[in-house]
Design a protein around this motif. Sequence first.
Motif, PDB file in Angstrom:
ATOM      1  N   UNK A 176      -9.753 -29.044  22.010  1.00  0.00           N
ATOM      2  CA  UNK A 176     -10.700 -30.156  22.002  1.00  0.00           C
ATOM      3  C   UNK A 176     -10.174 -31.305  21.135  1.00  0.00           C
ATOM      4  N   UNK A 177     -10.453 -32.519  21.577  1.00  0.00           N
ATOM      5  CA  UNK A 177      -9.982 -33.688  20.830  1.00  0.00           C
ATOM      6  C   UNK A 177     -10.881 -34.876  21.154  1.00  0.00           C
ATOM      7  N   UNK A 178     -11.202 -35.657  20.124  1.00  0.00           N
ATOM      8  CA  UNK A 178     -11.967 -36.890  20.291  1.00  0.00           C
ATOM      9  C   UNK A 178     -11.110 -38.039  19.755  1.00  0.00           C
ATOM     10  N   UNK A 213     -12.566 -37.073  29.464  1.00  0.00           N
ATOM     11  CA  UNK A 213     -13.666 -38.005  29.664  1.00  0.00           C
ATOM     12  C   UNK A 213     -13.299 -39.320  29.003  1.00  0.00           C
ATOM     13  N   UNK A 214     -13.298 -40.380  29.799  1.00  0.00           N
ATOM     14  CA  UNK A 214     -12.955 -41.706  29.307  1.00  0.00           C
ATOM     15  C   UNK A 214     -14.241 -42.525  29.249  1.00  0.00           C
ATOM     16  N   UNK A 248     -12.985 -27.562  25.921  1.00  0.00           N
ATOM     17  CA  UNK A 248     -11.988 -27.804  26.974  1.00  0.00           C
ATOM     18  C   UNK A 248     -11.782 -29.286  27.254  1.00  0.00           C
ATOM     19  N   UNK A 249     -12.338 -30.166  26.400  1.00  0.00           N
ATOM     20  CA  UNK A 249     -12.283 -31.588  26.744  1.00  0.00           C
ATOM     21  C   UNK A 249     -11.536 -32.427  25.716  1.00  0.00           C
ATOM     22  N   UNK A 250     -10.898 -33.456  26.273  1.00  0.00           N
ATOM     23  CA  UNK A 250     -10.362 -34.554  25.479  1.00  0.00           C
ATOM     24  C   UNK A 250     -11.245 -35.742  25.818  1.00  0.00           C
ATOM     25  N   UNK A 251     -11.846 -36.345  24.817  1.00  0.00           N
ATOM     26  CA  UNK A 251     -12.720 -37.492  25.033  1.00  0.00           C
ATOM     27  C   UNK A 251     -12.100 -38.728  24.398  1.00  0.00           C
ATOM     28  N   UNK A 252     -11.953 -39.755  25.223  1.00  0.00           N
ATOM     29  CA  UNK A 252     -11.398 -41.036  24.787  1.00  0.00           C
ATOM     30  C   UNK A 252     -12.564 -42.017  24.800  1.00  0.00           C
TER      31      UNK A 252
END
Length: 152
Positions: free
Chosen positions: A28-30, A77-78, A102-106
């Motif tokens: 996971x990353x924000x 998710x952008x 499970x998400x990378x959010x930009x």
Amino acid sequence: MTSITKNLQDEQATIELGIELSLWVSAPLVIYLTGDLGAGKTTLSRGLIQSLGHEGNVKSPTYTLVEPYELKDMEVFHFDLYRLLDPEELEYMGIRDYFTEKSISIVEWPDRGHGLLPAADLAIHLKYQGEQRQVEITGLTPSGQFIVNKLK
């Protein structure tokens, strides 16, 4: 906090920074993206998202607030919160459901979602430097600091 500053000569250099980031990011990353209109936030996002495996266009989510990308091992998710009038609107769209293991959010314009967004792992600020751009990348968590150290 660990940070680096880089100069980006043109749009291609901004895309290449996104490609370089793709080598080191994992869920996971924000990621918070800040900077003036036209500074390259969506261009950087396009380089990153396409390098992670998305084969189609990467459009700015200015009117939809979020564009989802289902990739092999993760979801990206952008978000573009520029047109958000009230952070409470994020509650109605189920904002918390987007930030998963499970998400990378930009997130472009994260200040508009103040109080409803999770803290960033990586803060990327783009600004004009004459005809070029300058980017400052700051790792705010251990995973963000790992990425910054790899970009040095």
